[in-house]
Structures are given as C-alpha cells and as structure tokens.
Scaffold this motif. Structure first.
Motif, short mmCIF file in Angstrom:
data_model
loop_
_atom_site.label_atom_id
_atom_site.label_comp_id
_atom_site.label_asym_id
_atom_site.label_seq_id
_atom_site.Cartn_x
_atom_site.Cartn_y
_atom_site.Cartn_z
N TRP A 22 -1.40 0.46 -14.69
CA TRP A 22 0.16 0.41 -14.60
C TRP A 22 0.33 -1.00 -13.63
O TRP A 22 0.79 -1.71 -14.13
CB TRP A 22 1.06 1.34 -13.97
N LYS A 50 5.36 -3.04 -18.98
CA LYS A 50 5.22 -1.77 -19.33
C LYS A 50 4.18 -1.89 -20.10
O LYS A 50 4.87 -1.79 -20.85
CB LYS A 50 5.45 -0.74 -18.53
N GLN A 58 15.52 0.65 -20.74
CA GLN A 58 14.64 1.46 -20.28
C GLN A 58 13.80 2.20 -18.82
O GLN A 58 14.14 0.84 -18.04
CB GLN A 58 12.96 1.34 -21.05
N THR A 59 13.91 3.07 -19.37
CA THR A 59 13.47 3.38 -17.40
C THR A 59 12.27 4.68 -17.69
O THR A 59 12.54 5.74 -18.40
CB THR A 59 14.45 4.45 -16.42
N LEU A 60 11.23 4.28 -17.03
CA LEU A 60 10.62 5.35 -16.88
C LEU A 60 9.83 5.24 -15.48
O LEU A 60 10.92 4.51 -14.65
CB LEU A 60 8.90 4.52 -17.36
N GLN A 86 12.66 -4.87 -12.17
CA GLN A 86 11.83 -4.43 -13.10
C GLN A 86 10.29 -4.44 -13.58
O GLN A 86 9.74 -5.73 -12.75
CB GLN A 86 12.23 -5.03 -14.88
N THR A 116 16.95 -4.56 -20.82
CA THR A 116 16.21 -3.76 -20.99
C THR A 116 17.81 -1.88 -20.76
O THR A 116 18.53 -2.17 -20.06
CB THR A 116 15.57 -3.27 -20.56
N LYS A 128 6.97 -3.80 -23.16
CA LYS A 128 7.98 -3.41 -22.28
C LYS A 128 8.02 -3.30 -21.38
O LYS A 128 7.63 -2.89 -20.13
CB LYS A 128 8.92 -2.34 -22.74
N TRP A 129 9.73 -3.70 -21.00
CA TRP A 129 10.42 -4.12 -19.49
C TRP A 129 10.74 -2.59 -19.18
O TRP A 129 11.38 -2.54 -19.31
CB TRP A 129 11.15 -4.73 -19.18
N ILE A 130 11.06 -2.37 -17.96
CA ILE A 130 10.92 -1.18 -17.39
C ILE A 130 12.10 -1.09 -16.00
O ILE A 130 10.91 -1.74 -15.09
CB ILE A 130 9.84 -0.10 -16.56
#
Length: 334
Positions: free
Chosen positions: A60, A238, A36-38, A235, A34, A241-243
C-alpha cells in the motif's frame, strides 16, 4: 462548517474568488469521479504487528494509525485555531505570517511564502486549489507574535510537533527493524529536527470537477502523517485505481515518501495521492513531514547516493524548469 453560501471570499486568494475565469486556463477537466472505497490497513501504535506493518508498506505505502496517543483536545484545538486563521483576509495572512510560520497558496512545494500566480518564470503544470501555513517546527520556540490567537496557535503546533516526532520515530524504528536496517543510525535515517508541519485549507470550489485541491504527487519525506477533519477528499492510488480515504475520528493516516522508498531499495513504496475539492464544504488537514539528517547520505542498490539536501534541490529545480516534480527517477541507477 464553511459552505459556499457562507464563504468569506475575502479570505480566499484572489485567484480563487468568483467569477473564476481562471478555471479556463489554470485548471483542467478531471476524469469521472471514483466511487471505490477500501479500508486502509490499520496499525496499532501501542502494539505494532510487524508482519501487518511490512505488508502495508510493501503493498500500500499507506496505512491508518490508531492508539497514537495524541490528545483529541489538542487535535480539535488545532483545527479550530486553523479555521479562524484561514478566515482572515488574504492580505492579512500574507502580512501576518513569516517564518517559522509562513503562508502559501497554490503550491507549497514551489514556494512556502507565495502563490503560483505571483511567481516569475516557469510555472507548475496546474494550480492546486488550496492554501496553507508552512511551519518549521524546530523554530517555534523562538516564535513571538503580539496576537494572542497566533501565539496560541504556535504553542499548539509546538506540542503537536513533539507528539508527531514521537509517533514517526516509533513507526520508523519498526520499519527499520523489518528491513534489517542499522538501528544505531536511525537518528540519521530519520531526524526529528527536520520535521515540518503544513496546515492546509481546501476552500469551497464552484466547479469541483475542474480543479484539484492537490494534484497527483508523492511526498519527498521519509514518513508523512496526516490528520484530517470530517470532510473527505483524500485519495491514494492502489493497483492503478484511486481509492477514497474516509475520515475516521481520532485516527491518523501515514504514508511513505520517496526517501523511504529509496532507503528500502524499492521494497516499500512511495504512494501516489491527491485531494479532491468540494463545492459546499471546505476541508482542513494538518500534515507532518520528516526527513533524514541533512548531510546523511542515502545509499541504495537502485539509486545514486544522495542526501536530503540533494533531493530537495533537485525537486526545486525541476519545479522551476519543467513545471513538475520528477522525484526518484532523477537518481535512478541506469
């Protein structure tokens, strides 16, 4: 920082040492990494925003905690001691550590004192690329080691446990207030006497796309608190999707466990998470897990009544019989 060119393979469980033929059987191909970073929701322990906390727990199941009051020197000393102890030979770690500090590798849930490949009978579905120390915090005051490093490690963990108990209690009381739970029973819903720590090392892995440091799971706790070093890999799931959770100095990552979800009637979520491994750098993290009083009965409109002991026994049985933790689904009302 440990890297592959400097790795002390004698410190690794034999299952992890090169050549890693075991990767063909004990591990599995991972999906594409992944990207994606949030930013996690941020909660300030000194001034808790109840609305923000409620939103984080509902949407969350995890948040970042700041102003937690744990001295940076204590956190640094713990990581330094852990690194030195992990660099002992595998055989030394097996021989040195017994309760209240027990050495494990592969999977802490199945056994706190051995490794997956050493167990008889059904095995978990996959082997986790990690090792660690399981620490019964309430028993540390009775700890006696001849080795000064181990003695110092125990004292640091004891102090750390007191801080974590304070943090967990403060957070839980705020969550209980948001859920209109009976605060007079808060000491039963969350009992500091049950608190345990796990100190993890995720060694360098020659094929990081073939193994998990920790496979996808939820925690069985009420609250889990994680202190991680500068090496990423954590990770959370969320919205399917894996963050990636970036390490930020002097912050803690708090996630909710299965028992908290049951207590909240599924209003709060026990979040799925996992840990990636790294080819060049080892990762060290320290987790704190706290549970209800052992005989306290958790009642919910969604689940059959159960105690912490019931949940733990069911988890151990599932790991031994089906090879993975089933969790809350075992207790759902039909």
């Amino acid at each position: 920082m440990e890297n592959m060119s400097e790795s002390n393979f004698e410190s690794y469980p034999p299952f992890f040492r090169p050549p890693i033929a075991s990767l063909e059987e004990g591990f599995f191909d991972l999906e594409k990494p992944t990207k994606q970073t949030l930013d996690l929701p941020v909660i300030d322990l000194e001034c808790i925003d109840h609305d923000r906390l409620s939103e984080a727990c509902k949407d969350w199941g995890v948040f970042r905690l700041v102003n937690h009051g744990i001295p940076v020197t204590l956190l640094n000393q713990l990581h330094d001691h852990a690194k030195k102890l992990f660099f002992l030979s595998f055989e030394s770690k097996q021989a040195l550590f017994t309760n209240p500090i027990a050495y494990f590798w592969g999977t802490p849930a199945l056994t706190p004192s051995g490794g997956v490949a050493l167990q008889k009978g059904p095995q978990p579905q996959h082997v986790n690329w990690m090792e660690g120390f399981n620490v019964l915090l309430r028993e540390l005051s009775h700890l006696q080691y001849d080795d000064p490093l181990l003695d110092s490690f125990g004292l640091l963990l004891e102090e750390y446990g007191r801080h974590q108990s304070r943090v967990a209690t403060r957070i839980f009381e705020a969550m209980a207030e948001n859920l209109n739970m009976c605060l007079k029973q808060s000491g039963s819903y969350l009992s500091p006497a049950t608190g345990l720590a796990r100190v993890y090392r995720y060694p360098c892995c020659p094929e990081p796309n073939r193994a998990w440091g920790m496979d996808t799971h939820t925690d069985s706790s009420v609250i889990s608190i994680l202190n991680q070093d500068k090496v990423g890999g954590l990770q959370f799931l969320k919205d399917d999707k894996w963050i990636d959770v970036q390490p930020i100095p002097n912050t803690l990552v708090i996630n909710l466990g299965d028992i908290m979800q049951a207590m909240s009637d599924d209003k709060y979520k026990s979040v799925k998470h996992r840990v990636k491994v790294n080819k060049h750098e080892a990762r060290i993290s320290i987790g704190y897990f706290v549970f209800p009083a052992e005989d306290f009965v958790i009642r919910s409109s969604k689940y059959k009544p159960f105690t912490n002991a019931d949940f733990r026994a069911q988890t151990q049985q599932d790991l031994r019989t089906v090879g993975f933790k089933v969790g809350l689904d075992r207790f759902k009302l039909t």
